[in-house]
Design a protein around this motif. Sequence first.
Motif, PDB file in Angstrom:
ATOM      1  N   VAL A  69       0.910  -1.233   0.064  1.00  0.00           N
ATOM      2  CA  VAL A  69       0.061  -0.054   0.028  1.00  0.00           C
ATOM      3  C   VAL A  69       0.937   1.427  -0.028  1.00  0.00           C
ATOM      4  CG1 VAL A  69      -1.578   1.178   1.512  1.00  0.00           C
ATOM      5  CG2 VAL A  69      -1.867  -1.222   1.111  1.00  0.00           C
ATOM      6  N   SER A  70       1.950   0.963   0.563  1.00  0.00           N
ATOM      7  CA  SER A  70       2.938   2.412   0.833  1.00  0.00           C
ATOM      8  C   SER A  70       3.812   2.729  -0.093  1.00  0.00           C
ATOM      9  CB  SER A  70       3.857   2.375   2.253  1.00  0.00           C
ATOM     10  OG  SER A  70       4.574   1.230   2.094  1.00  0.00           O
ATOM     11  N   THR A  71       4.111   1.909  -1.082  1.00  0.00           N
ATOM     12  CA  THR A  71       5.145   2.337  -2.210  1.00  0.00           C
ATOM     13  C   THR A  71       4.540   3.328  -3.234  1.00  0.00           C
ATOM     14  OG1 THR A  71       4.228   0.576  -3.555  1.00  0.00           O
ATOM     15  CG2 THR A  71       5.954  -0.180  -2.018  1.00  0.00           C
ATOM     16  N   GLY A  72       3.543   3.610  -3.515  1.00  0.00           N
ATOM     17  CA  GLY A  72       3.026   4.583  -4.404  1.00  0.00           C
ATOM     18  C   GLY A  72       2.965   4.056  -5.803  1.00  0.00           C
ATOM     19  N   VAL A  73       2.913   2.725  -5.746  1.00  0.00           N
ATOM     20  CA  VAL A  73       2.853   1.645  -7.046  1.00  0.00           C
ATOM     21  C   VAL A  73       1.441   1.461  -7.211  1.00  0.00           C
ATOM     22  CG1 VAL A  73       3.544  -0.118  -8.293  1.00  0.00           C
ATOM     23  CG2 VAL A  73       5.177   1.046  -7.017  1.00  0.00           C
ATOM     24  N   GLY A  74       0.626   1.793  -8.416  1.00  0.00           N
ATOM     25  CA  GLY A  74      -0.593   1.539  -8.809  1.00  0.00           C
ATOM     26  C   GLY A  74      -0.611   0.272  -9.549  1.00  0.00           C
ATOM     27  N   ALA A  75       0.356  -0.027 -10.503  1.00  0.00           N
ATOM     28  CA  ALA A  75       0.257  -1.160 -11.452  1.00  0.00           C
ATOM     29  C   ALA A  75       1.806  -1.637 -11.881  1.00  0.00           C
ATOM     30  CB  ALA A  75      -0.628  -0.860 -12.458  1.00  0.00           C
ATOM     31  N   ARG A  76       1.986  -2.676 -12.308  1.00  0.00           N
ATOM     32  CA  ARG A  76       3.080  -3.014 -12.763  1.00  0.00           C
ATOM     33  C   ARG A  76       3.088  -4.158 -13.757  1.00  0.00           C
ATOM     34  NH1 ARG A  76       6.235  -5.394  -7.493  1.00  0.00           N
ATOM     35  NH2 ARG A  76       4.027  -5.274  -6.845  1.00  0.00           N
ATOM     36  N   HIS A  77       4.156  -4.174 -14.685  1.00  0.00           N
ATOM     37  CA  HIS A  77       4.341  -5.082 -15.680  1.00  0.00           C
ATOM     38  C   HIS A  77       5.361  -6.307 -15.320  1.00  0.00           C
ATOM     39  CE1 HIS A  77       2.119  -2.804 -18.913  1.00  0.00           C
ATOM     40  NE2 HIS A  77       2.398  -1.814 -17.952  1.00  0.00           N
ATOM     41  N   LEU A  78       4.901  -7.500 -15.418  1.00  0.00           N
ATOM     42  CA  LEU A  78       5.811  -8.633 -15.148  1.00  0.00           C
ATOM     43  C   LEU A  78       6.462  -9.167 -16.387  1.00  0.00           C
ATOM     44  CD1 LEU A  78       4.015 -10.128 -11.902  1.00  0.00           C
ATOM     45  CD2 LEU A  78       5.808  -8.146 -12.128  1.00  0.00           C
ATOM     46  N   ALA A  79       7.549  -9.685 -16.483  1.00  0.00           N
ATOM     47  CA  ALA A  79       7.920 -10.743 -17.452  1.00  0.00           C
ATOM     48  C   ALA A  79       7.208 -11.846 -17.705  1.00  0.00           C
ATOM     49  CB  ALA A  79       9.649 -11.034 -17.224  1.00  0.00           C
ATOM     50  N   LEU A  80       6.744 -12.777 -16.855  1.00  0.00           N
ATOM     51  CA  LEU A  80       5.964 -13.703 -17.044  1.00  0.00           C
ATOM     52  C   LEU A  80       4.416 -13.549 -16.297  1.00  0.00           C
ATOM     53  CD1 LEU A  80       8.363 -16.381 -15.651  1.00  0.00           C
ATOM     54  CD2 LEU A  80       8.115 -15.708 -17.988  1.00  0.00           C
ATOM     55  N   PRO A  81       3.646 -14.113 -16.679  1.00  0.00           N
ATOM     56  CA  PRO A  81       2.348 -14.252 -15.912  1.00  0.00           C
ATOM     57  C   PRO A  81       2.434 -14.808 -14.537  1.00  0.00           C
ATOM     58  CG  PRO A  81       1.995 -15.631 -17.992  1.00  0.00           C
ATOM     59  CD  PRO A  81       3.486 -15.357 -17.777  1.00  0.00           C
ATOM     60  N   ILE A  82       1.821 -14.087 -13.479  1.00  0.00           N
ATOM     61  CA  ILE A  82       2.172 -14.444 -12.026  1.00  0.00           C
ATOM     62  C   ILE A  82       2.077 -15.832 -11.612  1.00  0.00           C
ATOM     63  CG2 ILE A  82      -0.180 -13.773 -11.300  1.00  0.00           C
ATOM     64  CD1 ILE A  82       3.022 -12.926  -9.480  1.00  0.00           C
ATOM     65  N   ASP A  83       1.192 -16.741 -12.413  1.00  0.00           N
ATOM     66  CA  ASP A  83       1.148 -17.922 -11.862  1.00  0.00           C
ATOM     67  C   ASP A  83       2.203 -18.914 -12.326  1.00  0.00           C
ATOM     68  OD1 ASP A  83       0.569 -18.204 -14.662  1.00  0.00           O
ATOM     69  OD2 ASP A  83      -1.528 -18.792 -14.169  1.00  0.00           O
ATOM     70  N   GLN A  84       3.086 -18.278 -13.166  1.00  0.00           N
ATOM     71  CA  GLN A  84       4.324 -19.077 -13.405  1.00  0.00           C
ATOM     72  C   GLN A  84       5.694 -18.844 -12.620  1.00  0.00           C
ATOM     73  OE1 GLN A  84       5.239 -18.646 -17.792  1.00  0.00           O
ATOM     74  NE2 GLN A  84       3.251 -18.947 -18.448  1.00  0.00           N
ATOM     75  N   TYR A  85       5.505 -17.909 -11.779  1.00  0.00           N
ATOM     76  CA  TYR A  85       6.641 -17.562 -10.757  1.00  0.00           C
ATOM     77  C   TYR A  85       7.039 -18.742  -9.885  1.00  0.00           C
ATOM     78  CZ  TYR A  85       7.430 -12.937 -13.007  1.00  0.00           C
ATOM     79  OH  TYR A  85       7.560 -12.068 -13.865  1.00  0.00           O
ATOM     80  N   ALA A  86       6.012 -19.508  -9.537  1.00  0.00           N
ATOM     81  CA  ALA A  86       6.475 -20.451  -8.611  1.00  0.00           C
ATOM     82  C   ALA A  86       7.353 -21.595  -9.252  1.00  0.00           C
ATOM     83  CB  ALA A  86       5.204 -21.470  -8.205  1.00  0.00           C
ATOM     84  N   ASP A  87       7.476 -21.647 -10.543  1.00  0.00           N
ATOM     85  CA  ASP A  87       7.946 -22.829 -11.326  1.00  0.00           C
ATOM     86  C   ASP A  87       9.398 -22.342 -11.674  1.00  0.00           C
ATOM     87  OD1 ASP A  87       6.026 -24.460 -11.182  1.00  0.00           O
ATOM     88  OD2 ASP A  87       5.159 -23.829 -13.123  1.00  0.00           O
ATOM     89  N   HIS A  88       9.601 -20.933 -11.302  1.00  0.00           N
ATOM     90  CA  HIS A  88      11.063 -20.030 -11.656  1.00  0.00           C
ATOM     91  C   HIS A  88      11.866 -19.992 -10.558  1.00  0.00           C
ATOM     92  CE1 HIS A  88       8.682 -20.059 -15.868  1.00  0.00           C
ATOM     93  NE2 HIS A  88      10.060 -19.993 -16.259  1.00  0.00           N
ATOM     94  N   LEU A  89      10.995 -19.283  -9.695  1.00  0.00           N
ATOM     95  CA  LEU A  89      11.983 -18.599  -8.555  1.00  0.00           C
ATOM     96  C   LEU A  89      12.370 -19.555  -7.778  1.00  0.00           C
ATOM     97  CD1 LEU A  89       9.856 -15.656  -7.486  1.00  0.00           C
ATOM     98  CD2 LEU A  89      11.425 -15.586  -9.031  1.00  0.00           C
ATOM     99  N   GLY A  90      13.879 -19.872  -7.451  1.00  0.00           N
ATOM    100  CA  GLY A  90      14.420 -20.731  -6.454  1.00  0.00           C
ATOM    101  C   GLY A  90      15.279 -21.635  -7.249  1.00  0.00           C
ATOM    102  N   ASP A  91      15.019 -21.443  -8.622  1.00  0.00           N
ATOM    103  CA  ASP A  91      16.228 -22.309  -9.638  1.00  0.00           C
ATOM    104  C   ASP A  91      16.665 -21.113 -10.553  1.00  0.00           C
ATOM    105  OD1 ASP A  91      16.976 -23.400 -11.888  1.00  0.00           O
ATOM    106  OD2 ASP A  91      15.474 -24.999 -11.974  1.00  0.00           O
TER     107      ASP A  91
END
Length: 379
Positions: A69-91
């Motif tokens: 809430v406090s960052t002043g960010v309203g929206a962001r663009h991500l390199a991947l669909p958000i549901d794909q990050y669980a398969d990428h982060l940590g590797d």
Amino acid sequence: MRVSLITDGAASPSTAEHRPAAPVAATTIAAVHTALPPHRYAQDDLTEPIGDLCLAPGADRVLLRRLHVSTGVGARHLALPIDQYADHLGDFGRSNDAWIAAGLDLGAEAVTGALREAGIEPADVDLLVCNSVTGVATPSLDARLVGRLGLRPDVKRLPVFGLGCVAGAAGLARLHDYLRGHPGDTAVLLTVELCSLTLQRRDDSRANLVAGALFGDGAAALVAHGGAASGRNAGGPTVIATRSHLFPETEHLMGWDIGADGFRVVIDAGIPRIVREHLGRPLRAFLADHGLTTDDIGTWVCHPGGPKVLAAVTDVLGLADDALGSARRSLAAVGNMSSASVLHVLQSHCGSQRPEPGTWGLLMAMGPGFCSEFVLLRW
């Protein structure tokens, strides 16, 4: 004795002792173009999915939600669909492969758009500087883009890593240095930052949670001409001078801790305090060397490091509340895209919000080191 690193003259014992720089041929900014991934999310829609990635099941989410809430960010663009990050982060290998694939697409889009807006052909480019701090590749992104973009086989290339958020300003400064020595040339700066791919799974550190709330993904490209090519199309200001400054004993404030899981972010809570204590003197000295004060700057192009950093810059320089409005609007629209952000802010001043001719501008960013980079502009 502290030594300030500068780019418009020789190094001197302290910033206060700089002598006025001799006039040099100006660099003309012909175009700036930002490319954003297609996966756009409102900030509210990212809070819980990022919590699922970064926090253990059942962990308290009060701090996470407060940060979003406090960052002043309203929206962001991500390199991947958000549901794909669980398969990428940590590797790290898998997330870095995703950085290469998405980074090449975004980099090509950014450079193609900038060249088109500048009205020049890819074969006219003499130097390509490519920066990223969110992934690694050999051959580098710039090498992989030469054939794809139709650049000349003899184009000069300079891949840059390690500058972080300051690299958009520092990259422009280094283009200016090059074009002073090659005034008939055209140079391109490309920044590609896919910050989301550096998030750490099951890491509830404040730095990781701040990164998950603040940073977005994107690329930006800038086309610049040397002074002897001043007759070419110009959509932006001229670069008059630049200066770099390293703050002593601050290396620990920002950067990466690199391990098996990839890049673990370091963001010290003391950064706004360092800005308040140390930014004003070198910036005012830089302006004074050109017969200017902060009151003479009509357009501020500031990297949107976050609300607290922007507030610190405003306070230490005694600026009007709306002086950094373009940085705050960029932060709200796309988040902090590391090195690409200051170019996103600059782009807004090269179109419908372009200042009146003769307006002085100051482009600035800060990053790992801890350091600052100033670029004096004139429209």
